[in-house]
Design an enzyme around this catalytic site. Structure first.
Site, short mmCIF file in Angstrom:
data_model
loop_
_atom_site.label_atom_id
_atom_site.label_comp_id
_atom_site.label_asym_id
_atom_site.label_seq_id
_atom_site.Cartn_x
_atom_site.Cartn_y
_atom_site.Cartn_z
N LYS A 60 0.83 -1.20 0.00
CA LYS A 60 0.00 0.00 0.00
C LYS A 60 0.87 1.26 0.00
CE LYS A 60 -1.96 1.81 3.63
NZ LYS A 60 -2.77 2.09 4.83
N ASP B 29 -6.71 1.10 1.03
CA ASP B 29 -6.77 1.18 2.49
C ASP B 29 -8.17 0.78 2.95
OD1 ASP B 29 -8.38 3.32 1.80
OD2 ASP B 29 -7.31 4.79 3.02
#
Length: 214
Positions: free
Chosen positions: A124, A142
């Site tokens: 991420k 997320d």
């Protein structure tokens, strides 16, 4: 059960997002690629606002890997002690700074694999840096994006990797660069977790969420 939306519906959704905010921006404050890497790494299990508050003074004195090393782990710890898991994060910041100095000449690499090799940097984080700094259409999934994708039908998946692929597969290419920012901001301010603000939602007529709060 929410089903994956079709191409034309998703195109309309992102056309509306673009009309409302053509150039969405991430909310983590940074001055260069290095400070972006550090800020995103620090944001795990913390809010962007909390990270920004901690890093404003830090980045004034340590905006390069070498300056961060000169500050040292104790100095980093002192600046970020208001952030969750600050001791481990300080260790990671120093370790990744050392790697950047020793292996990359103090520069942040524009490679997902290289970024993910840095301590405290996962997929991420790497995708955020690739997207925001290097303008690569990478999708950083997320909790907000995972929720919005599955709740609306924009990107349906049982885990973040599947949602990431769903975004890449189903969102039109011309929206890919800004897709994750539109989705994050929508999840942060409108499609919130507990009581989504459906009455104020730009896409409420296209969303598949069954329990719309109107």
């Amino acid at each position: 059960m929410v089903k994956q939306l079709d191409y034309h519906t998703i195109n309309e959704i992102f056309s509306r997002f673009e009309a409302a905010e053509a150039e969405p921006k991430g909310e983590l404050e940074h001055v260069n690629a290095f400070t972006l890497v550090v800020a995103v790494a620090l944001s795990a299990q913390a809010t962007d606002a909390g990270v920004n508050k901690a890093t404003r003074e830090l980045f004034k004195i340590a905006d390069t890997p070498q300056k961060m090393l000169d500050l040292g782990e104790e100095g980093v710890t002192e600046h970020i002690k208001t952030i969750g898991l600050f001791r481990q994060k300080a260790k990671n910041v120093i370790k990744l700074s050392r790697i950047l100095v020793d292996e990359y000449g103090g520069e942040v690499p524009a490679s997902r694999a290289a970024l993910q090799s840095l301590p405290g940097v996962g997929r991420k984080t790497a995708n955020v840096v690739l997207n925001m700094w290097f303008k690569y259409p990478a999708q950083a999934v997320d909790t907000h994006i995972f929720r919005v994708g599955n709740r609306t039908g924009i990107a349906v998946g049982k885990n973040v990797d599947v949602v990431e692929r769903a975004i890449e597969d189903h969102i039109p290419a011309h929206f890919q660069q800004h897709a994750h920012h539109w989705l994050i901001l929508h999840g942060r301010y409108t499609c919130v977790a507990r009581k989504p603000k459906c009455a104020a939602c730009l896409i409420r007529d296209l969303c598949q969420f069954e329990d719309k709060n109107l």
